[in-house]
Write an enzyme that holds these catalytic residues in place. Structure first.
Site, PDB file in Angstrom:
ATOM      1  N   CYS A 129     -23.834 -17.153  -2.219  1.00 57.87           N
ATOM      2  CA  CYS A 129     -23.241 -15.903  -2.776  1.00 57.87           C
ATOM      3  C   CYS A 129     -21.627 -15.933  -3.397  1.00 57.87           C
ATOM      4  CB  CYS A 129     -22.857 -15.125  -1.188  1.00 57.87           C
ATOM      5  SG  CYS A 129     -22.069 -15.720  -0.074  1.00 57.87           S
ATOM      6  N   SER A 130     -20.677 -15.191  -3.035  1.00 54.60           N
ATOM      7  CA  SER A 130     -19.660 -15.485  -3.787  1.00 54.60           C
ATOM      8  C   SER A 130     -19.576 -16.762  -3.382  1.00 54.60           C
ATOM      9  CB  SER A 130     -18.935 -14.249  -3.645  1.00 54.60           C
ATOM     10  OG  SER A 130     -17.577 -14.349  -3.795  1.00 54.60           O
ATOM     11  N   CYS A 145     -32.382  16.999  -2.978  1.00 58.71           N
ATOM     12  CA  CYS A 145     -33.653  17.267  -2.348  1.00 58.71           C
ATOM     13  C   CYS A 145     -33.234  17.487  -0.836  1.00 58.71           C
ATOM     14  CB  CYS A 145     -34.445  16.472  -2.837  1.00 58.71           C
ATOM     15  SG  CYS A 145     -36.158  16.505  -1.924  1.00 58.71           S
TER      16      CYS A 145
END
Length: 530
Positions: free
Chosen positions: A182-183, A459
């Site tokens: 990930c990081s 919507c």
């Protein structure tokens, strides 16, 4: 001392006992911020590493080459919240780059909604005959926030299944570690690897020990699974896999499944087995907001509440019974709302403006709003007429009747207003075709708008759960069918319910999703050309 510059974070460092050691030379160090992690039944199945820095991208590809890895799982974006989380260590699709002694070329890229699958060719540079080209599968999950968790789980499980399928095919010849980052290479990376370990344990023993699995990972790399949210996510992923099983299927099986009425009723009932990770509704339940909820059972979760800006003299932001819903494609979202009420039409229009809504889909029938399926007039009823709703002025510019819907141009910002006229109590075969046509028309407008700016679709119908849920579900299902040639009605609806309660509210609504897909497949050429 030089190795310190190769660490993205000074508090996430690899243990000496499990660190990946690169081949050392006079010019190159043997250091990279990465550790081997054991799988459930396979030693060193994974390499957990930080997101490469620009200065360590060469080291990263050295590691890929030396460890003979053929799969990379990336759980971060290059930029998150305005901060650099990982170097872009691969070239754009169709291009190639050289990282030290390695040539890297991206030869294919597929958008799978919440993740991107790339095929990358890797070879040693300098001598094209020195070694064969290796094919690397690069999976990038793009909807997992740093230090947090995904709000919906199906796409992560789907990507994990795809990774495992690829791995299973490749290890028939030779085992290799899957590289996961990930990081920092700890939180999200730990949760992903932990899920793999525990899922294997569950399949092998029919039991799991999450605490022990995380502890074992932390003995191999520090801070694997960094916080409580990620720890809870592991439990939710495992609970879903155990209780819900596999619900996806190939399009060729669709008609056969539709015929299994009893099985589909059980499938629909199973939607209530696993709750969302976060179910708080404090905003909706405030006493001042009770009058603007049509149905006490359909209240937006706090985590997906719609943003409305505070104006002068207001102590708090106004409330609208509406939720932000993530669509299949990562750059698309929909606001699903209940019908506007007489006491909050101005708030409805503020939500439209503040969220840059460009398309409104009205699934209710016009009326006085006193019955379940009728909606009061909340926009000017004639061309050229202007009405004010609070501080917002709305003018109807154009109106035309198409097959199954009325299209209006409303000027606040320029808004396309599509009013469904065919959806009465029961959808007939012709009505189903009209519904698919409406979804296709909305997609056409969205494509044109996305070319120039960020926008949202709004919507609504009645309580904002039944027909609105069908509309969102069918839209997502069709997009995935086109991209992956796969169908999973159950998980599509489950994910919608993780973002708004009771989406696709009834079994009849649920069957409409199945029948809508069947109609889409039988008429694919028609809708593909819209």
């Amino acid at each position: 001392m030089d190795n310190k510059k190769k660490n993205r974070y000074k508090n996430i460092l690899p243990y000496d006992s499990t660190r990946v050691v690169l081949r050392k030379s006079a010019e190159l160090s043997d250091y990279i911020n990465a550790n081997f992690i054991d799988g459930y039944s396979q030693l060193r199945k994974f390499i957990a590493t930080q997101g490469p820095l620009t200065r360590t991208s060469e080291d990263f590809w050295r590691m890929v080459w030396e460890q003979e890895s053929l799969i990379i799982v990336m759980l971060a974006n290059v930029m998150e919240g305005g901060k650099a989380k990982c170097a872009k260590y691969w070239p754009e699709f169709g291009k190639s780059c050289t990282y030290g002694g390695y040539n890297v070329q991206t030869v294919n890229e597929e958008n799978r909604g919440f993740y991107i699958l790339r095929t990358i060719h890797l070879k040693e540079s300098g001598n094209e005959y020195a070694s064969p080209t290796r094919k690397i599968q690069h999976f990038q999950y793009i909807r997992w926030p740093d230090h947090g968790v995904p709000l919906i789980t199906s796409s992560l499980i789907r990507m994990h299944n795809k990774v495992n399928a690829e791995y299973g095919d490749l290890v028939k010849d030779k085992t290799f570690p899957i590289i996961v980052h990930c990081s920092a290479g700890a939180g999200r990376t730990g949760a992903y690897i932990g899920f793999d370990i525990l899922r294997d344990e569950m399949q092998s023993l029919n039991q799991v020990n999450v605490y022990r699995a995380v502890l074992n990972m932390r003995n191999q790399r520090m801070d694997m699974v960094q916080n409580m949210k990620q720890y809870v996510l592991l439990h939710k992923l495992l609970s879903e896999c155990h209780a819900l099983g596999s619900t996806g299927f190939k399009p060729s099986e669709l008609n056969e499944r539709i015929a299994q009425h009893t099985m589909l009723m059980k499938e629909f009932d199973n939607l209530n087995l696993i709750l969302p990770m976060t179910t708080t509704k404090k905003i909706a339940l405030q006493h001042s907001n009770k009058l603007v909820n049509k149905d006490i059972n359909i209240l937006p979760y706090d985590h997906s509440a719609v943003f409305i800006a505070i104006q002068n003299k207001e102590e708090a932001a106004p409330y609208l019974n509406a939720s932000i819903i993530s669509e299949y494609m990562v750059n698309e979202s929909t606001i699903v709302a209940q019908d506007p009420l007489p006491i909050n039409v101005d708030v409805f229009w503020r939500a439209v403006v503040d969220n840059n809504v460009n398309i409104i889909v009205m699934l209710s029938q016009p009326g006085n709003g006193e019955t379940q399926d009728t909606c009061l007039p909340y926009y000017p009823q004639e061309n050229g007429i202007n009405k004010k709703y609070g501080e917002i002025s709305v003018t109807q510019m154009e109106e035309c009747t198409e097959q199954g819907y009325v299209q209006r141009k409303l000027q606040v910002v320029t808004i396309t207003h599509l009013q469904c006229v065919f959806w009465k109590e029961v959808l007939k075969p012709d009505d189903m075709r009209n519904l698919l046509n409406l979804i296709a028309v909305v997609g056409h407008f969205e494509d044109r708008i996305w070319e120039c700016s960020y926008s949202l679709l709004l919507c609504f119908h009645s309580d904002g759960a039944g027909r609105s849920g069908v509309f969102c579900a069918l839209n997502n299902l069709i997009q995935r069918l086109r991209a992956e040639d796969e169908i999973d009605v159950f998980r599509t609806v489950k994910d919608l319910r993780d973002m708004r309660p009771h989406m696709v509210r009834s079994f009849d609504n649920y069957m409409t999703c199945y029948k809508g897909l069947a109609e889409f497949r039988s008429s694919f050429d028609t809708y593909a050309n819209i």
